[in-house]
Enzyme design. Structure first.
Site, mmCIF file in Angstrom:
data_model
loop_
_atom_site.group_PDB
_atom_site.id
_atom_site.type_symbol
_atom_site.label_atom_id
_atom_site.label_comp_id
_atom_site.label_asym_id
_atom_site.label_seq_id
_atom_site.Cartn_x
_atom_site.Cartn_y
_atom_site.Cartn_z
ATOM 1 N N LYS A 1 25.420 27.649 35.656
ATOM 2 C CA LYS A 1 26.758 27.631 36.280
ATOM 3 C C LYS A 1 26.640 27.883 37.785
ATOM 4 C CE LYS A 1 29.259 26.933 32.580
ATOM 5 N NZ LYS A 1 29.976 25.667 32.394
ATOM 6 N N TYR A 19 21.981 30.166 30.993
ATOM 7 C CA TYR A 19 23.380 29.717 30.976
ATOM 8 C C TYR A 19 24.064 30.091 32.298
ATOM 9 C CZ TYR A 19 28.393 29.759 30.173
ATOM 10 O OH TYR A 19 29.748 29.573 30.319
ATOM 11 N N SER A 41 32.135 30.432 35.436
ATOM 12 C CA SER A 41 32.206 31.621 34.593
ATOM 13 C C SER A 41 32.064 32.883 35.449
ATOM 14 C CB SER A 41 31.047 31.560 33.594
ATOM 15 O OG SER A 41 30.846 32.815 33.006
HETATM 16 P P1 NAD Z 1 33.250 24.316 23.583
HETATM 17 O O1 NAD Z 1 31.839 24.282 23.119
HETATM 18 O O2 NAD Z 1 34.318 24.592 22.587
HETATM 19 O O3 NAD Z 1 33.606 22.950 24.326
HETATM 20 C C1 NAD Z 1 32.663 22.189 25.031
HETATM 21 C C2 NAD Z 1 32.829 20.734 24.608
HETATM 22 O O4 NAD Z 1 31.895 19.950 25.337
HETATM 23 C C3 NAD Z 1 32.557 20.509 23.121
HETATM 24 O O5 NAD Z 1 33.611 19.769 22.547
HETATM 25 C C4 NAD Z 1 31.246 19.719 23.104
HETATM 26 O O6 NAD Z 1 31.180 18.818 22.008
HETATM 27 C C5 NAD Z 1 31.305 19.004 24.445
HETATM 28 N N1 NAD Z 1 29.987 18.661 24.984
HETATM 29 C C6 NAD Z 1 28.868 19.445 25.034
HETATM 30 N N2 NAD Z 1 27.865 18.773 25.615
HETATM 31 C C7 NAD Z 1 28.352 17.544 25.955
HETATM 32 C C8 NAD Z 1 27.798 16.406 26.601
HETATM 33 N N3 NAD Z 1 26.520 16.375 26.997
HETATM 34 N N4 NAD Z 1 28.580 15.310 26.774
HETATM 35 C C9 NAD Z 1 29.873 15.312 26.353
HETATM 36 N N5 NAD Z 1 30.449 16.361 25.740
HETATM 37 C C10 NAD Z 1 29.699 17.456 25.550
HETATM 38 O O7 NAD Z 1 33.309 25.377 24.783
HETATM 39 P P2 NAD Z 1 34.574 26.015 25.519
HETATM 40 O O8 NAD Z 1 34.666 27.429 25.133
HETATM 41 O O9 NAD Z 1 35.746 25.135 25.382
HETATM 42 O O10 NAD Z 1 34.018 25.995 27.013
HETATM 43 C C11 NAD Z 1 34.336 24.943 27.913
HETATM 44 C C12 NAD Z 1 33.617 25.193 29.223
HETATM 45 O O11 NAD Z 1 34.009 26.457 29.740
HETATM 46 C C13 NAD Z 1 32.097 25.232 29.101
HETATM 47 O O12 NAD Z 1 31.544 24.585 30.225
HETATM 48 C C14 NAD Z 1 31.784 26.717 29.128
HETATM 49 O O13 NAD Z 1 30.517 26.988 29.646
HETATM 50 C C15 NAD Z 1 32.871 27.243 30.056
HETATM 51 N N6 NAD Z 1 33.171 28.670 29.828
HETATM 52 C C16 NAD Z 1 33.557 29.086 28.593
HETATM 53 C C17 NAD Z 1 33.817 30.438 28.361
HETATM 54 C C18 NAD Z 1 34.221 30.942 26.997
HETATM 55 O O14 NAD Z 1 34.188 32.155 26.782
HETATM 56 N N7 NAD Z 1 34.626 30.087 26.074
HETATM 57 C C19 NAD Z 1 33.684 31.369 29.418
HETATM 58 C C20 NAD Z 1 33.303 30.900 30.687
HETATM 59 C C21 NAD Z 1 33.049 29.537 30.877
HETATM 60 N N1 UFG Z 2 30.482 41.870 20.802
HETATM 61 C C1 UFG Z 2 30.268 42.684 19.712
HETATM 62 N N2 UFG Z 2 30.033 42.091 18.505
HETATM 63 C C2 UFG Z 2 30.014 40.732 18.341
HETATM 64 C C3 UFG Z 2 30.243 39.916 19.472
HETATM 65 C C4 UFG Z 2 30.471 40.522 20.698
HETATM 66 O O1 UFG Z 2 30.264 43.922 19.810
HETATM 67 O O2 UFG Z 2 29.775 40.264 17.237
HETATM 68 C C5 UFG Z 2 30.754 42.514 22.106
HETATM 69 C C6 UFG Z 2 29.711 42.161 23.153
HETATM 70 O O3 UFG Z 2 28.629 43.034 23.074
HETATM 71 C C7 UFG Z 2 30.531 42.298 24.435
HETATM 72 C C8 UFG Z 2 31.966 41.927 24.013
HETATM 73 O O4 UFG Z 2 31.987 42.032 22.599
HETATM 74 O O5 UFG Z 2 30.526 43.626 24.806
HETATM 75 C C9 UFG Z 2 32.355 40.536 24.422
HETATM 76 O O6 UFG Z 2 31.351 39.649 23.987
HETATM 77 P P1 UFG Z 2 31.530 38.059 23.993
HETATM 78 O O7 UFG Z 2 30.270 37.473 23.466
HETATM 79 O O8 UFG Z 2 32.799 37.670 23.323
HETATM 80 O O9 UFG Z 2 31.743 37.726 25.541
HETATM 81 P P2 UFG Z 2 30.791 37.979 26.798
HETATM 82 O O10 UFG Z 2 31.559 38.834 27.749
HETATM 83 O O11 UFG Z 2 29.454 38.438 26.389
HETATM 84 O O12 UFG Z 2 30.614 36.506 27.380
HETATM 85 C C10 UFG Z 2 31.722 35.602 27.566
HETATM 86 C C11 UFG Z 2 31.236 34.172 27.382
HETATM 87 C C12 UFG Z 2 30.246 33.805 28.451
HETATM 88 C C13 UFG Z 2 30.811 34.071 29.808
HETATM 89 C C14 UFG Z 2 31.346 35.484 29.917
HETATM 90 C C15 UFG Z 2 32.078 35.672 31.220
HETATM 91 O O13 UFG Z 2 30.639 34.026 26.097
HETATM 92 O O14 UFG Z 2 29.991 32.423 28.363
HETATM 93 O O15 UFG Z 2 32.260 35.771 28.849
HETATM 94 O O16 UFG Z 2 33.057 34.704 31.344
HETATM 95 F F1 UFG Z 2 29.857 33.889 30.744
#
Ligand code: NAD
Ligand code: UFG
Length: 339
Positions: A154, A150, A125
């Site tokens: 990572k 979190y 991330s």
């Molecule tokens: P998500 O929660 O939709 O998907 C994660 C999946 O992993 C889910 O289906 C969940 O059931 C499964 N899971 C959780 N714990 C588990 C375990 N112990 N064993 C097996 N399966 C398990 O999340 P996502 O948005 O698809 O994110 C995927 C990855 O990308 C995560 O590692 C997250 O930290 C990373 N990431 C996501 C974002 C974002 O904004 N979505 C940003 C940066 C990094």
């Molecule tokens: N925000 C609002 N209202 C809401 C939700 C979010 O104003 O209800 C704002 C937040 O304050 C932030 C922006 O929208 O300024 C984006 O927020 P998100 O929660 O969508 O995303 P973040 O940038 O906080 O975090 C995301 C993922 C993290 C990851 C990060 C960088 O959730 O897991 O991007 O990849 F680490």
């Protein structure tokens, strides 16, 4: 053609990546414990691709089981999405986050070592650059001071995967630093389906737009940005999925550590996101300005020149596509995967 184990493949980014892998004729086994994923998502993947990925219900922390899957199914590469991802929840449940994200990845690596599978792509991330990093973020910058469990989970995983690769030069480890993935597959069959109240901006916007929630809280308008609201680098989840496929094909066969930012390189503010969503989807999103949310940074975005030059990848879809696809998914599936 490769055979992938996709952990967390029933979740948001994983499911879109599975579609992309199947489309390119790779074989896929999904391992997911459904903590935040949906088995029905795999049926939707079959509707899109005409191929149903194999599904194993299980936990990445179960190293014995994972090793058996790797051997029995003759897996050659692993894409590891499984993990917990809610920043604020991680502050209240640090042990759970370190257990799933750190111990989970350790167990997976032990299983891979046992089964002699040495190609791994890890979902990292942008948060690992830390709270003091200058923008835009470059892969050559060091990992910085993280502000929550979190982010730290990572960073820890990035460190031990790098050590693992140094200890055995046969490993190929890709550390992919995502910025803010949003949107959905253009079919509207799969998308982001958070369980409970969404933490992220886009699912909150779509739930307000459809009337499931009354009003969007905008967290702070006194940041050091053009309109005072935070700026982020939003990218389409299908661009992210294509990036995974490309990296698996190009970096998988090359030993070493491969680090890439996945973003568009363009920051957009919260107010701009709302305004743009309303305009392209012709729907209104009531919002009110609230206090800042703990831990939010003013603005961050990716420097994407490394992945552009080395792999010829860049995000192809713009904000219109991201916001239209997110809205189509919400309209077609008002209750996510449960309808
Ligand atoms: P998500 O929660 O939709 O998907 C994660 C999946 O992993 C889910 O289906 C969940 O059931 C499964 N899971 C959780 N714990 C588990 C375990 N112990 N064993 C097996 N399966 C398990 O999340 P996502 O948005 O698809 O994110 C995927 C990855 O990308 C995560 O590692 C997250 O930290 C990373 N990431 C996501 C974002 C974002 O904004 N979505 C940003 C940066 C990094
Ligand atoms: N925000 C609002 N209202 C809401 C939700 C979010 O104003 O209800 C704002 C937040 O304050 C932030 C922006 O929208 O300024 C984006 O927020 P998100 O929660 O969508 O995303 P973040 O940038 O906080 O975090 C995301 C993922 C993290 C990851 C990060 C960088 O959730 O897991 O991007 O990849 F680490």
């Amino acid at each position: 053609m490769s055979k992938f184990l996709v952990t967390g493949g029933a979740g948001y980014i994983g499911s879109h990546t599975v579609v992309e892998l199947l489309k390119s004729n790779h074989q896929v086994v999904v391992l997911d414990n459904l903590a935040n994923g949906y088995e029905s998502c795999l049926r939707r993947i079959a509707q899109i691709t005409g191929k149903k990925p194999e599904f194993v219900l299980g936990d990445v922390r179960d190293a014995e089981k994972v090793a058996r899957i790797l051997r029995d199914k003759r897996i050659d590469s692993v894409i590891h999405f499984a993990g917990l991802k809610a920043v604020s929840e991680s502050v209240n449940k640090p042990l759970e986050y370190y257990d799933v994200n750190v111990h989970g990845t350790l167990a997976l690596c032990k299983a891979m070592k046992k089964a002699r599978v040495k190609r791994l792509i890890f979902s990292s991330s942008a948060t690992i650059y830390g709270v003091e990093a200058p923008v835009p973020y470059l892969e050559s910058m060091p990992r910085g001071k993280t502000s929550n469990p979190y982010g730290e989970s990572k960073a820890v995983v990035e460190r031990f995967l790098t050590d693992l690769s140094h200890s055995d030069p046969d490993w190929s480890v890709s550390l992919l630093r995502y910025f803010n993935p949003i949107g959905a597959h253009p079919s509207g069959f799969i998308g982001e389906a958070p369980k409970g109240i969404p933490n992220n901006l886009l699912p909150f916007i779509t739930q307000v737009a459809i009337g499931q929630r009354e009003v969007l809280s905008v967290f702070g308008n006194d940041y050091k940005t053009e309109d005072g609201t935070c700026e982020r680098d939003y990218l389409h989840v299908m661009d992210l999925a294509e990036g995974h496929r490309l990296i698996a094909e190009q970096c998988g066969p090359k030993p070493g550590v491969h680090i890439y930012n996945l973003g568009t390189g363009k920051p957009v503010s919260v107010l701009k996101m709302i305004e743009h969503f309303e305009k392209v989807n012709k729907v209104s999103v009531p919002f009110r300005i609230e206090d800042r949310r703990d831990g939010d940074l003013d603005a961050f975005w990716a420097d994407v020149s490394k992945i552009e030059h080395e792999l010829n990848w860049h995000a192809e879809r713009g904000l219109d596509d991201m916001l239209k696809d997110a809205w189509r998914w919400q309209l077609q599936n008002p209750d996510g995967y449960s309808c």
